[in-house]
Design an enzyme around this catalytic site. Structure first.
Site, PDB file in Angstrom:
ATOM      1  N   PHE A  22       0.812  -1.226   0.000  1.00  0.00           N
ATOM      2  CA  PHE A  22       0.000   0.000   0.000  1.00  0.00           C
ATOM      3  C   PHE A  22       0.838   1.265   0.000  1.00  0.00           C
ATOM      4  O   PHE A  22       0.311   2.345   0.073  1.00  0.00           O
ATOM      5  CB  PHE A  22      -0.960  -0.021   1.193  1.00  0.00           C
ATOM      6  CG  PHE A  22      -1.624  -1.349   1.320  1.00  0.00           C
ATOM      7  CD1 PHE A  22      -1.442  -2.125   2.449  1.00  0.00           C
ATOM      8  CD2 PHE A  22      -2.360  -1.868   0.266  1.00  0.00           C
ATOM      9  CE1 PHE A  22      -1.998  -3.377   2.525  1.00  0.00           C
ATOM     10  CE2 PHE A  22      -2.921  -3.121   0.345  1.00  0.00           C
ATOM     11  CZ  PHE A  22      -2.735  -3.877   1.489  1.00  0.00           C
ATOM     12  N   ASP A 132      -6.862  -8.746   9.663  1.00  0.00           N
ATOM     13  CA  ASP A 132      -5.578  -9.190   9.081  1.00  0.00           C
ATOM     14  C   ASP A 132      -4.520  -9.327  10.178  1.00  0.00           C
ATOM     15  O   ASP A 132      -3.391  -8.850  10.046  1.00  0.00           O
ATOM     16  CB  ASP A 132      -5.111  -8.223   7.980  1.00  0.00           C
ATOM     17  CG  ASP A 132      -3.988  -8.834   7.136  1.00  0.00           C
ATOM     18  OD1 ASP A 132      -3.393  -8.111   6.318  1.00  0.00           O
ATOM     19  OD2 ASP A 132      -3.668 -10.027   7.346  1.00  0.00           O
ATOM     20  N   ARG A 136       3.259 -10.224  10.920  1.00  0.00           N
ATOM     21  CA  ARG A 136       3.744  -9.152  10.032  1.00  0.00           C
ATOM     22  C   ARG A 136       3.043  -7.833  10.321  1.00  0.00           C
ATOM     23  O   ARG A 136       3.551  -6.771   9.984  1.00  0.00           O
ATOM     24  CB  ARG A 136       3.538  -9.556   8.570  1.00  0.00           C
ATOM     25  CG  ARG A 136       2.082  -9.698   8.174  1.00  0.00           C
ATOM     26  CD  ARG A 136       1.841 -10.112   6.740  1.00  0.00           C
ATOM     27  NE  ARG A 136       0.419 -10.381   6.524  1.00  0.00           N
ATOM     28  CZ  ARG A 136      -0.146 -11.561   6.792  1.00  0.00           C
ATOM     29  NH1 ARG A 136       0.610 -12.571   7.242  1.00  0.00           N
ATOM     30  NH2 ARG A 136      -1.452 -11.751   6.631  1.00  0.00           N
ATOM     31  N   ASN A 137       1.869  -7.913  10.956  1.00  0.00           N
ATOM     32  CA  ASN A 137       1.107  -6.685  11.267  1.00  0.00           C
ATOM     33  C   ASN A 137       1.183  -6.309  12.729  1.00  0.00           C
ATOM     34  O   ASN A 137       0.307  -5.604  13.246  1.00  0.00           O
ATOM     35  CB  ASN A 137      -0.362  -6.875  10.851  1.00  0.00           C
ATOM     36  CG  ASN A 137      -0.510  -6.795   9.345  1.00  0.00           C
ATOM     37  OD1 ASN A 137       0.283  -6.126   8.685  1.00  0.00           O
ATOM     38  ND2 ASN A 137      -1.479  -7.492   8.804  1.00  0.00           N
ATOM     39  N   ASP A 150      -2.195  -1.691  11.992  1.00  0.00           N
ATOM     40  CA  ASP A 150      -3.016  -1.905  10.792  1.00  0.00           C
ATOM     41  C   ASP A 150      -4.426  -2.395  11.084  1.00  0.00           C
ATOM     42  O   ASP A 150      -5.077  -2.949  10.206  1.00  0.00           O
ATOM     43  CB  ASP A 150      -2.341  -2.962   9.899  1.00  0.00           C
ATOM     44  CG  ASP A 150      -1.531  -2.257   8.801  1.00  0.00           C
ATOM     45  OD1 ASP A 150      -0.606  -2.870   8.251  1.00  0.00           O
ATOM     46  OD2 ASP A 150      -1.845  -1.093   8.518  1.00  0.00           O
TER      47      ASP A 150
END
Ligand SMILES: COc1cc2c(cc1NS(C)(=O)=O)=CC1=C(NCc3c(C)cccc3C)N=NC=21
Length: 270
Positions: A22, A132, A136-137, A150
């Protein structure tokens, strides 16, 4: 002048931290002193007006284990999203980089999971679904502080390869049966993803289901085949993961309940 609107003239952009689907994330200084991170949203990746509406809500979601959204620069394009700066970056990279010292420290791994659970219990209470949740987030700060990032942004992504469960970029390996079949997100689908996140933590950043193709993972999840117990993981901890992977959403715990269970487990085994 809305308080969530940040004047981009008050931002000094520094080194690039990473780039994702993004846009690019850079470290920055806000009003000369405050460390921030700035995501410059790639044009056309996000329904910007919806996100700016959402940003007003997200600036109100405040918890020690949520990456704080400071605001947006929405007067020009690309829009900037400004959050607090987390000096050790994504939890996934942190686990992989520090595997040696981390994988023998079950107490620290469990503490990281408890911190994330606290952040998620707050979101659950605010009726905010992440959609999500994965290593990784999450982001790591000083003194092994871990925060969820996120949250809720998945709704504003325009790329349907990412949003539809048949899409090539959809996070299949973190999705429960009801999301794979009906894209039915809930705090209970976040709980499933949290169980996979626990597995990522206790394997120090391994890829769930290894190199299996998405279609093979979908097949296994539908059949009720779950991830194996990580080597460096107490049985009591794996029992918690298994509860998160109950086939039916109603049989999974809430984050509120999970928080209490994990704290008891950590007092019991450490
Ligand atoms: C030190 O290293 C890092 C630090 C950060 C980081 C990535 C790295 N490096 S890396 C790629 O992991 O290797 C991303 C952020 C961030 N927020 C990101 C964010 C913004 C700005 C807007 C909306 C949503 C989100 C999640 N706060 N601090 C850091």
């Amino acid at each position: 002048h809305d308080k969530w609107e940040i004047d981009h003239n008050e931002l000094m952009l520094l080194e690039e931290l990473g780039s994702g689907q993004f846009g690019v994330v850079r470290r920055g200084k806000w009003r000369g002193t405050k460390d921030v991170a700035v995501k410059m949203m790639k044009e056309g990746t996000m329904s910007e007006d919806d996100f700016i509406e959402e940003a007003k809500v997200m600036t109100k979601l405040q918890h020690p284990n949520l990456v704080q959204l400071y605001g947006v620069c929405s007067k020009n394009r690309p829009i900037f999203i400004v959050t607090e700066y987390m000096r050790h970056g994504s939890l996934l990279n942190y686990l992989r980089k520090n595997e040696q010292s981390l994988c023998t420290n079950q107490g620290l791994l469990l503490d990281m999971c408890i911190q994330i659970c606290k952040g998620m219990a707050y979101l659950e209470k605010q009726n905010c679904i992440h959609r999500d949740l994965a290593a990784r987030n999450c982001l790591v700060g000083t003194e092994n502080i871990v925060k969820v990032a996120d949250f809720g942004l998945a709704r504003y992504v325009l790329d349907d390869q990412y949003t539809s469960s048949g899409g090539s970029k959809f996070p299949i390996k973190w999705a429960p049966p009801e999301v794979l079949n009906y894209t039915r997100f809930s705090s209970k689908s976040d709980i499933w993803a949290y169980g996979v996140l626990m597995w990522e933590v206790f394997t120090c950043g391994k890829m769930p289901y290894g190199r299996l193709k998405n279609s093979e993972v979908v097949d296994r999840v539908q059949k009720g085949i779950i991830l194996e117990k990580p080597k460096a993981c107490f049985k009591e901890v794996y029992d918690v993961m298994k509860k998160c992977w109950s086939h039916l959403p109603e049989n999974r715990p809430s984050f509120q309940l999970l928080k209490g269970t994990l704290i008891k487990v950590s007092q019991g085994i450490l």
